[in-house]
Every structure is written in C-alpha cells, then in structure tokens.
Design an enzyme around this catalytic site. Sequence first.
Site, short mmCIF file in Angstrom:
data_model
loop_
_atom_site.label_atom_id
_atom_site.label_comp_id
_atom_site.label_asym_id
_atom_site.label_seq_id
_atom_site.Cartn_x
_atom_site.Cartn_y
_atom_site.Cartn_z
N ASP A 159 0.84 -1.20 0.00
CA ASP A 159 0.00 0.00 0.00
C ASP A 159 0.88 1.25 0.00
O ASP A 159 0.61 2.23 -0.70
CB ASP A 159 -0.91 -0.01 1.23
CG ASP A 159 -1.63 -1.35 1.37
OD1 ASP A 159 -2.41 -1.69 0.47
OD2 ASP A 159 -1.37 -2.08 2.35
N HIS A 187 -4.71 -3.33 6.49
CA HIS A 187 -4.47 -3.62 5.07
C HIS A 187 -5.79 -4.09 4.47
O HIS A 187 -6.06 -5.28 4.34
CB HIS A 187 -3.39 -4.69 4.88
CG HIS A 187 -3.34 -5.18 3.46
ND1 HIS A 187 -2.90 -4.41 2.42
CD2 HIS A 187 -3.75 -6.35 2.90
CE1 HIS A 187 -3.02 -5.08 1.29
NE2 HIS A 187 -3.53 -6.26 1.56
P1 NAI Z 1 -2.06 -18.43 -3.85
O1 NAI Z 1 -3.42 -19.00 -3.65
O2 NAI Z 1 -1.46 -18.39 -5.20
O3 NAI Z 1 -1.03 -19.20 -2.92
C1 NAI Z 1 -1.29 -19.47 -1.58
C2 NAI Z 1 -0.52 -20.73 -1.23
O4 NAI Z 1 -0.65 -20.93 0.17
C3 NAI Z 1 -1.05 -21.98 -1.91
O5 NAI Z 1 0.03 -22.64 -2.57
C4 NAI Z 1 -1.58 -22.82 -0.76
O6 NAI Z 1 -1.40 -24.21 -0.96
C5 NAI Z 1 -0.74 -22.32 0.40
N1 NAI Z 1 -1.30 -22.58 1.73
C6 NAI Z 1 -2.59 -22.57 2.12
N2 NAI Z 1 -2.70 -22.92 3.41
C7 NAI Z 1 -1.45 -23.14 3.85
C8 NAI Z 1 -0.93 -23.56 5.10
N3 NAI Z 1 -1.73 -23.82 6.14
N4 NAI Z 1 0.42 -23.67 5.21
C9 NAI Z 1 1.22 -23.45 4.16
N5 NAI Z 1 0.77 -23.07 2.94
C10 NAI Z 1 -0.55 -22.91 2.79
O7 NAI Z 1 -2.13 -16.96 -3.20
P2 NAI Z 1 -1.12 -15.74 -3.41
O8 NAI Z 1 -1.57 -14.95 -4.58
O9 NAI Z 1 0.26 -16.24 -3.36
O10 NAI Z 1 -1.46 -14.86 -2.13
C11 NAI Z 1 -1.18 -15.33 -0.83
C12 NAI Z 1 -1.82 -14.44 0.21
O11 NAI Z 1 -1.28 -13.13 0.17
C13 NAI Z 1 -3.33 -14.26 0.04
O12 NAI Z 1 -3.93 -14.35 1.32
C14 NAI Z 1 -3.46 -12.85 -0.48
O13 NAI Z 1 -4.70 -12.27 -0.14
C15 NAI Z 1 -2.33 -12.18 0.26
N6 NAI Z 1 -1.89 -10.89 -0.28
C16 NAI Z 1 -1.53 -9.92 0.62
C17 NAI Z 1 -1.08 -8.69 0.20
C18 NAI Z 1 -0.70 -7.63 1.19
O14 NAI Z 1 -0.44 -6.50 0.74
N7 NAI Z 1 -0.66 -7.86 2.49
C19 NAI Z 1 -0.99 -8.39 -1.23
C20 NAI Z 1 -1.34 -9.49 -2.10
C21 NAI Z 1 -1.78 -10.70 -1.62
#
Ligand code: NAI
Length: 328
Positions: A159, A187
């Site tokens: 952000d 966030h």
């Molecule tokens: P994604 O769905 O591509 O990957 C998430 C991964 O986490 C998957 O491979 C899944 O198998 C794994 N996972 C789920 N539960 C798990 C557990 N208990 N232990 C270990 N791994 C686990 O999602 P992406 O795009 O990589 O985003 C990840 C997170 O980041 C989402 O929650 C998204 O909302 C968040 N995010 C946060 C931002 C921020 O500014 N704070 C910005 C963009 C995304």
Amino acid sequence: TRTPVNVTVTGAAGQIGYALLFRIASGQLLGADVPVKLRLLEIPQAVKAAEGTAMELDDCAFPLLRGIDITDDPNVAFSGANVALLVGARPRTKGMERGDLLEANGGIFKPQGKAINDNAADDIKVLVVGNPANTNALIARAAAPDVPADRFTAMTRLDHNRAATQLAQKLGAGVEEVKKLTIWGNHSATQYPDIFHAEVAGRNAAEAVNDEKWLAEEFIPTVAKRGAAIIEARGASSAASAANAAIDHVHTWVNGTADGDWTSMGIVSDGSYGVPEGLISSFPVTTKDGKYEIVQGLDINEFSRTRIDASVKELTEERDAVRSLGLI
Ligand code: NAI
C-alpha cells in the site's frame, strides 16, 4: 564466511511464493553478502509443486543459497527460523462470511504461531502477508507468548509503495523523491494513506498537491482499491508487487530506514495515536539495527483522524470476532 540465515516461507507454491523465492535466494531480502537457507511450508497437496519451484531455484545456481527444505509440518518449517514470511492463507471465496474467513485463517495462523513459539530462533522476525494480514498476525502473535510481540508484523508496504507512485505521478516527480508517506490502519479498503506529513522533492506533499478533492476522491480510493483493480485487469491478484513489498518490508526492517524518511508497517500498537494497545495496525516507523520505532509527535488533522479511526474500528471488530471464536 557467515552462517546462513534461515528464511521460512509459507504458501511457497503459490503465486506470491513464485515471485518471492528467487529474490530471497539472490540476496535481495537480506543483502548481497548474506547466505540463506530456505524452508518452504506448504499443505500436503502442494508439496510437489513446491518441489518443482525448488528444482528451479537449484537451477539458478544462486551463490547465496545454501539449501532448501520442503515440508508440510510447521514445526519443521519454523525450526531455527530467523525470518518467517507467512504468505499462505485461506482466501475469501464467494459467499463466505467474514466470521468464516477469520475462522479458516485462525486454523492456519494459530498453529503456525505456536510452531514459531516452540521452534524459531531467538531473533525471529515474522512478516504476515496472507490476508486478512493484520488479524492473521494478531492470531499468530497470540499463539506465541514466548516471542516478543514486536516481532510479529503485517504487510502494508505494498500500500505504501502504491501510494508513493500515485503521488509521484500526480506531481510529476520520481518515486525516490517521495518521503515520509504513511499508511495507517488495516491492510484493507479502510486503510488510510496519509500525505499530510509526506514530502516530495523537499516540499510538503499536501501543499504541493493542494487539491483535497483529488486526495479524497482519487488518491485514497485508488490506493485502497488497487488490489481489486489489479484482479480486474490481470485476472489474478497482485503477486510480483506483493512479493516486492515483502522484500522491501524485511529489507528495511533489517537494514534500516534512510535519514529523513520512514516507512509503513503493521505492528503491535503501544497505544500511540489513539490506536488501542495490542491491535496490529499500520504506523509510520523508522528502523535501525533490526528494530523499529513508531514516529511520534505527528500532528493529526481532522481529515486524517476520521479516516484513521474508521480503519482502527475495523481492526477492533476483527479482533473482537477472533476473540469470540477463541482464536486469541
Ligand atoms: P495463492 O493462492 O497463489 O497461494 C497461496 C498458497 O498458500 C497456496 O500454494 C496454498 O497451498 C498455500 N497454503 C494454504 N494454506 C497453507 C498452510 N496452512 N500452510 C502453508 N501453505 C498454505 O495466493 P497468493 O496470490 O500467493 O497470495 C497469498 C496471500 O497473500 C493471500 O492471502 C493474499 O490475499 C495475500 N496478499 C496480501 C497482500 C498484502 O499486501 N498484504 C498483497 C497481495 C496478496
């Protein structure tokens, strides 16, 4: 030669993981002279995909990368961890209520917090990226009573970076000329990007912009809703920019903010600026020698106060919800 730093990444097979791991292994997280060992935590179904990413990491022949472990066991993943990037989370699916979302994420972040408590190195630093990031950090922190509370942080650096570019573009300046921006609060869409203390090329940003309508109706909503705009355009959520912000967050935490500047981090509130103690809220912070401090004494005008309070109210509601679910 230096002993490697153990960096644990959860959700390693996800899209942020894919954009993040190569940058960590190349030295961009901690520095070009700091060797790293990677620990990748995934759910059992995604371990194979994480192994594929590890093969590619090997194929990069990064001189700083001293090993990769892949596991579905949090106790193994956080064993001896110096830095933990908690990226894996349960996304909100259609029709899911907030309570269900918080409960599903509690099922991830509570055991991970406990595993950090029981297994991580004494100097552990945790960054929660997975959403809802602030409240997930609150849950993990509550499950780790032996770890100092200030080691649990939530990511608002994306952000912050988004706001810096929007402001630079408005004023025709370079992003490197933007200083002292602040993201306050959660966030989420209620976050408040504050330019009243910011400087652009040495001038006060709010005075240089001199357009409250742009501030209220364009700048703030553009920054706060950027995540949704990326999904709309790309058909997938921000990944490379989120990974970049995670790199920035940890790099700044470890290596310090520049003189005359600060950054934004979601951190445990000490009650500063009227944010209830214990909430994980974004603040302006300076960092030095691996520690951070909230920038004190900023004058908060009425425009800012209303918006900070609204975001903090949302954080309070999320905290109350996870408390009533027994997650903290
Ligand atoms: P994604 O769905 O591509 O990957 C998430 C991964 O986490 C998957 O491979 C899944 O198998 C794994 N996972 C789920 N539960 C798990 C557990 N208990 N232990 C270990 N791994 C686990 O999602 P992406 O795009 O990589 O985003 C990840 C997170 O980041 C989402 O929650 C998204 O909302 C968040 N995010 C946060 C931002 C921020 O500014 N704070 C910005 C963009 C995304």
